[in-house]
Design an enzyme around this catalytic site. Structure first.
Site, PDB file in Angstrom:
ATOM      1  N   SER A 254       6.422   3.306   8.580  1.00 62.09           N
ATOM      2  CA  SER A 254       5.270   4.020   9.138  1.00 62.09           C
ATOM      3  C   SER A 254       4.893   3.577  10.554  1.00 62.09           C
ATOM      4  CB  SER A 254       4.090   3.864   8.191  1.00 62.09           C
ATOM      5  OG  SER A 254       3.060   4.709   8.585  1.00 62.09           O
ATOM      6  N   HIS A 255       3.707   3.024  10.698  1.00 62.43           N
ATOM      7  CA  HIS A 255       3.183   2.687  12.024  1.00 62.43           C
ATOM      8  C   HIS A 255       3.649   1.306  12.494  1.00 62.43           C
ATOM      9  CE1 HIS A 255       0.695   1.080   8.893  1.00 62.43           C
ATOM     10  NE2 HIS A 255       0.266   0.168   9.729  1.00 62.43           N
TER      11      HIS A 255
ATOM     12  N   GLU B 267      -8.575   9.265   5.459  1.00 61.56           N
ATOM     13  CA  GLU B 267      -8.767   7.820   5.488  1.00 61.56           C
ATOM     14  C   GLU B 267      -9.080   7.380   6.911  1.00 61.56           C
ATOM     15  OE1 GLU B 267      -6.088   5.541   2.568  1.00 61.56           O
ATOM     16  OE2 GLU B 267      -4.773   6.947   3.584  1.00 61.56           O
ATOM     17  N   GLU B 268      -9.787   6.254   6.979  1.00 57.24           N
ATOM     18  CA  GLU B 268     -10.115   5.695   8.287  1.00 57.24           C
ATOM     19  C   GLU B 268      -8.862   5.280   9.062  1.00 57.24           C
ATOM     20  OE1 GLU B 268      -9.347   2.313   8.831  1.00 57.24           O
ATOM     21  OE2 GLU B 268      -8.607   2.293   6.766  1.00 57.24           O
ATOM     22  N   SER B 269      -7.770   5.048   8.345  1.00 58.49           N
ATOM     23  CA  SER B 269      -6.536   4.558   8.967  1.00 58.49           C
ATOM     24  C   SER B 269      -5.741   5.711   9.587  1.00 58.49           C
ATOM     25  CB  SER B 269      -5.701   3.804   7.945  1.00 58.49           C
ATOM     26  OG  SER B 269      -5.438   4.627   6.816  1.00 58.49           O
TER      27      SER B 269
ATOM     28  N   THR C 195      -7.956   2.380  -0.918  1.00 58.27           N
ATOM     29  CA  THR C 195      -7.059   2.641   0.208  1.00 58.27           C
ATOM     30  C   THR C 195      -5.650   2.946  -0.296  1.00 58.27           C
ATOM     31  OG1 THR C 195      -8.322   1.227   1.667  1.00 58.27           O
ATOM     32  CG2 THR C 195      -6.001   1.544   2.225  1.00 58.27           C
TER      33      THR C 195
ATOM     34  N   LYS D   2      -0.454  12.349   3.590  1.00 59.75           N
ATOM     35  CA  LYS D   2      -1.246  12.708   4.755  1.00 59.75           C
ATOM     36  C   LYS D   2      -0.310  13.337   5.784  1.00 59.75           C
ATOM     37  CE  LYS D   2      -1.291   7.893   6.404  1.00 59.75           C
ATOM     38  NZ  LYS D   2      -0.760   7.170   5.238  1.00 59.75           N
TER      39      LYS D   2
ATOM     40  N   LYS E  93      10.117   4.105   0.480  1.00 57.12           N
ATOM     41  CA  LYS E  93       9.167   4.445  -0.577  1.00 57.12           C
ATOM     42  C   LYS E  93       9.712   5.576  -1.421  1.00 57.12           C
ATOM     43  CE  LYS E  93       6.380   7.125   2.657  1.00 57.12           C
ATOM     44  NZ  LYS E  93       5.049   7.546   3.057  1.00 57.12           N
TER      45      LYS E  93
ATOM     46  N   ASP F 291       2.292   8.844  14.311  1.00 59.45           N
ATOM     47  CA  ASP F 291       2.902   7.534  14.081  1.00 59.45           C
ATOM     48  C   ASP F 291       4.404   7.645  13.790  1.00 59.45           C
ATOM     49  OD1 ASP F 291       2.728   8.711  11.606  1.00 59.45           O
ATOM     50  OD2 ASP F 291       2.424   6.814  10.554  1.00 59.45           O
TER      51      ASP F 291
ATOM     52  N   ASP G 221       2.828  10.853   9.503  1.00 58.97           N
ATOM     53  CA  ASP G 221       1.725  11.173   8.592  1.00 58.97           C
ATOM     54  C   ASP G 221       0.359  10.815   9.173  1.00 58.97           C
ATOM     55  OD1 ASP G 221       2.097   8.464   8.311  1.00 58.97           O
ATOM     56  OD2 ASP G 221       2.386   8.483   6.131  1.00 58.97           O
ATOM     57  N   ARG G 222       0.343  10.000  10.211  1.00 61.04           N
ATOM     58  CA  ARG G 222      -0.953   9.648  10.816  1.00 61.04           C
ATOM     59  C   ARG G 222      -1.226  10.500  12.048  1.00 61.04           C
ATOM     60  NH1 ARG G 222      -2.235   3.263  10.532  1.00 61.04           N
ATOM     61  NH2 ARG G 222      -1.588   2.949   8.376  1.00 61.04           N
TER      62      ARG G 222
ATOM     63  N   ARG H 128       7.940  -2.767   2.489  1.00 59.17           N
ATOM     64  CA  ARG H 128       8.126  -2.943   3.937  1.00 59.17           C
ATOM     65  C   ARG H 128       8.488  -4.391   4.224  1.00 59.17           C
ATOM     66  NH1 ARG H 128       3.146   0.676   6.342  1.00 59.17           N
ATOM     67  NH2 ARG H 128       3.770   2.515   5.169  1.00 59.17           N
TER      68      ARG H 128
ATOM     69  N   ASP I  47       6.334   7.847  11.096  1.00 57.18           N
ATOM     70  CA  ASP I  47       6.841   8.838  10.150  1.00 57.18           C
ATOM     71  C   ASP I  47       6.027  10.125  10.115  1.00 57.18           C
ATOM     72  OD1 ASP I  47       4.736   7.412   9.039  1.00 57.18           O
ATOM     73  OD2 ASP I  47       5.428   7.717   6.988  1.00 57.18           O
TER      74      ASP I  47
ATOM     75  N   ARG J  29      -8.863  -6.917   7.337  1.00 51.96           N
ATOM     76  CA  ARG J  29      -9.500  -5.752   7.946  1.00 51.96           C
ATOM     77  C   ARG J  29     -10.988  -5.807   7.615  1.00 51.96           C
ATOM     78  NH1 ARG J  29      -5.073  -3.336   9.663  1.00 51.96           N
ATOM     79  NH2 ARG J  29      -3.413  -2.572   8.298  1.00 51.96           N
TER      80      ARG J  29
ATOM     81  N   THR K 269       0.830  -1.205   0.000  1.00 49.00           N
ATOM     82  CA  THR K 269       0.000   0.000   0.000  1.00 49.00           C
ATOM     83  C   THR K 269       0.863   1.254   0.000  1.00 49.00           C
ATOM     84  OG1 THR K 269      -1.538  -1.258   1.389  1.00 49.00           O
ATOM     85  CG2 THR K 269      -1.981   1.071   1.150  1.00 49.00           C
TER      86      THR K 269
HETATM   87  C1  G16 Z   1      -0.513   3.363   4.418  1.00 44.94           C
HETATM   88  C2  G16 Z   1      -0.992   4.302   3.361  1.00 44.94           C
HETATM   89  C3  G16 Z   1      -2.374   4.781   3.713  1.00 44.94           C
HETATM   90  C4  G16 Z   1      -3.298   3.597   3.880  1.00 44.94           C
HETATM   91  C5  G16 Z   1      -2.729   2.622   4.866  1.00 44.94           C
HETATM   92  C6  G16 Z   1      -3.566   1.368   4.840  1.00 44.94           C
HETATM   93  O1  G16 Z   1      -0.428   4.080   5.610  1.00 44.94           O
HETATM   94  O2  G16 Z   1      -0.109   5.397   3.255  1.00 44.94           O
HETATM   95  O3  G16 Z   1      -2.808   5.648   2.722  1.00 44.94           O
HETATM   96  O4  G16 Z   1      -4.548   3.986   4.330  1.00 44.94           O
HETATM   97  O5  G16 Z   1      -1.411   2.298   4.515  1.00 44.94           O
HETATM   98  O6  G16 Z   1      -2.847   0.284   5.222  1.00 44.94           O
HETATM   99  P1  G16 Z   1      -3.373  -1.186   4.996  1.00 44.94           P
HETATM  100  O7  G16 Z   1      -3.152  -1.545   3.553  1.00 44.94           O
HETATM  101  O8  G16 Z   1      -2.562  -1.977   5.957  1.00 44.94           O
HETATM  102  O9  G16 Z   1      -4.838  -1.201   5.346  1.00 44.94           O
HETATM  103  P2  G16 Z   1       0.951   4.315   6.337  1.00 44.94           P
HETATM  104  O10 G16 Z   1       0.664   5.285   7.428  1.00 44.94           O
HETATM  105  O11 G16 Z   1       1.329   2.938   6.819  1.00 44.94           O
HETATM  106  O12 G16 Z   1       1.876   4.826   5.275  1.00 44.94           O
END
Ligand code: G16
Length: 540
Positions: free
Chosen positions: A110-111, A360-362, A341, A373, A123, A274, A278-279, A19, A276, A493, A15
């Site tokens: 990220s998280h 986004e919900e995430s 997503t 983000k 990335k 989080d 962005d969340r 990773r 990096d 999910r 996504t």
């Molecule tokens: C990444 C993307 C987000 C996305 C999230 C979803 O977040 O940058 O846009 O909503 O993954 O993750 P999954 O595919 O696990 O549901 P981040 O913050 O990890 O970069």
């Protein structure tokens, strides 16, 4: 220096970038193969300028050195790197745009947890400042399968802790303060004097940086520039293993913040970010704000901040995100877009000037100020709204629901499942989709069921297989998809939503309000029966 190598299996970005376990990235040629593939798949690095930085997790410093030497050997003109190798993802996006760079390499998972036993990631963002498109990540992946050699300069390490200019080979390296330009950008968007006055009036806040990259940004902006009390920012020093914390800002992993925000002497406002940066998670005294609701409130109130006073062009949300923001968009008379997503899908809409805010919900929200983000941006917009409205978070949420109704919403994650079991659940439901419309489950009639496909209105590209959704006649719905960011097995999910128009029923407990949809999901998809799990690992 040209080093012979061989393709390494599985270098497929998910996504958001590639990773893997940190130790996988540390293995021979792993990072080098991927970075060379990025250069090769984007037409070579010759004469180009890049931005480079990461969230400071274990291996960040080594990876920065390798990438600098590879960029030099590949003929890059310049690299702008954050001091200490640090840059938050939104700050990197801003630096790419500000310096008109050709792209950026961001080091982060990220998280996901960090450390030697944790995860690492990389990335590539393009000149727009946003994540590479699906087509580009496919091209990078394709290159990883044919790579035979990479180029790396045989030079001593660069002093990445010293701000200023240096050279390796013919390439210029600018080590910059990771915070300064970003802080200026934020000052231009928000009413800093008004927020400062609110803090001066005794407004109390707790910002949990979770030992990840936002600490220095939050300290500078919240404490130094906005006058929040010293100590407002906690866990503010980025550590290679995030101090053993899991830097995922949600009620499960930011439980310390949740406990404090629900205590008797809770501060007025709480937030977490989080790995990096962005969340974001936003919490009021005694009230948690679900990300989908947060987006809706930001859309409804953005005009209160100077940067958005002219109004919004449109709004976009990922498909699994609740429709709360759509209701606000309808009231404002602006377009609402529904994308798959992943932040990369917002890029075209933002570049084409069709939307101003996205979410986004995430736990992600952002605007057209960058192409990622932005956690701290969301927190500052909330602060600006609080300073203007002079109401508590709870009062703002309650009046929002009274006006627009409430989209009860929750996400249930079933983590680290064997890949074939998770695929079995998805395949089972996918096979039933066509026959579902008209069926009644838990007393609710199914109105539609499909596997979400997105046709980008700007470039016409189509992305299929983006999540299974079942929508009921009353607007309730459930969505099922596999995570694209995990590094261990597969994660299912399950996204659940139910709309209540009000005026009654607006203050129910979320899981209770969603109970019929949760039962319907089990009836239709059988996640618990097929996985043998008693329930989800994480509920947000
Ligand atoms: C990444 C993307 C987000 C996305 C999230 C979803 O977040 O940058 O846009 O909503 O993954 O993750 P999954 O595919 O696990 O549901 P981040 O913050 O990890 O970069």
């Amino acid at each position: 220096m040209r080093v012979r190598t061989r393709p390494i299996e599985g270098q497929k970005p998910g996504t958001s970038g590639l990773r893997k376990k940190t130790k996988v990235f540390m293995s021979e040629s792993y990072l080098e193969n991927f970075v060379q593939s990025v250069f090769d798949a984007t037409g070579g690095a010759e004469g180009r300028t890049y931005v480079l930085g990461g969230d400071g997790r274990c291996f960040n410093d080594r990876a920065v050195q390798v990438i600098l030497k590879m960029a030099a050997a590949n003929g890059a003109r310049a690299v702008i790197v954050g001091q200490g190798g640090l840059l938050s993802t939104p700050a990197a996006s801003h630096l790419i745009r500000l310096n008109r760079a050709d792209g950026g390499i961001i080091l982060s998972a990220s998280h996901n947890p960090g450390g030697l036993e944790g995860d690492f990631g990389i990335k590539f963002n393009t000149a727009s400042g946003g994540p590479a498109s699906e087509a580009l990540t496919e091209a990078i992946f394709a290159r990883t399968k044919t790579i035979e050699a990479y180029l790396i300069a045989d030079e001593p390490d660069v002093e990445i802790d010293r701000i200023g200019r240096q050279q390796i080979g013919g390439m210029e390296i600018s080590v910059v303060d990771p915070v300064a330009d970003y802080a200026v950008l934020m000052e231009g968007l928000f009413d800093f004097p008004k927020i400062r006055a609110m803090f001066a009036g005794g407004f109390r806040m707790r910002f949990d940086a979770m030992c990840a990259v936002t600490g220095p940004y939050a300290r500078e902006i919240l404490e130094n520039r906005l006058g929040a009390a010293p100590g407002t920012v906690v866990n503010g020093t980025p550590l290679p293993d995030f101090g053993g914390m899991h830097p995922d800002p949600n009620p499960t992993w930011a439980h310390d913040l949740m406990d404090r925000m629900f205590a008797d002497d809770a501060p007025d406002f709480g937030a977490a970010s989080d790995g990096d940066g962005d969340r974001n998670m936003v919490v009021g005294s005694g009230i948690y704000v679900a990300p989908s609701d947060s987006l809706a409130v930001l859309v409804a109130n953005a005009h209160l901040a100077p940067g958005y006073r002219a109004g919004l062009k449109g709004v976009a949300r990922s498909m699994p995100t609740s429709a709360a923001a759509d209701r606000v968009a309808a009231a404002l008379g602006i377009a609402a877009h529904e994308t798959p997503t992943g932040w990369k899908f917002f890029g075209n809409l933002l570049d084409a000037g069709r939307v101003t805010l996205c979410g986004e919900e995430s736990f992600g929200a952002g605007s057209d100020h960058v192409r990622e983000k932005d956690g701290l941006w969301a927190v500052l917009l909330w602060l600006n709204i609080l300073a203007e409205r002079r109401e508590s978070v709870k009062e703002i949420m309650e009046s929002h629901w009274r006006r627009f109704g409430r989209n009860y919403y929750s996400r249930h994650d079933y983590e680290a499942l064997p890949a074939e079991v998770a695929a079995g659940v998805m395949d089972g439901l996918r096979a039933r989709l066509a026959g579902l419309p008209g069926c009644v489950v838990e007393g609710m009639t199914i109105a539609s069921a499909d596997d979400f496909a997105y046709a980008d209105p700007v470039d016409g590209s189509v992305s299929r297989g983006q999540g299974l959704r079942v929508v009921f006649a009353d607007g309730s719905r459930l969505v099922l998809r596999l995570s694209g960011t995990g590094t261990e097995g597969a994660t299912i999910r399950l996204y659940l939503e139910r709309y209540v128009a009000g005026p009654g029923g607006l203050d129910a407990e979320v899981q209770e309000a969603l109970a019929p949809v949760i039962r319907a999901a089990e009836t239709l998809a059988g996640i618990r029966t097929q996985t043998g799990r008693a329930g989800p690992d994480v509920v947000t």
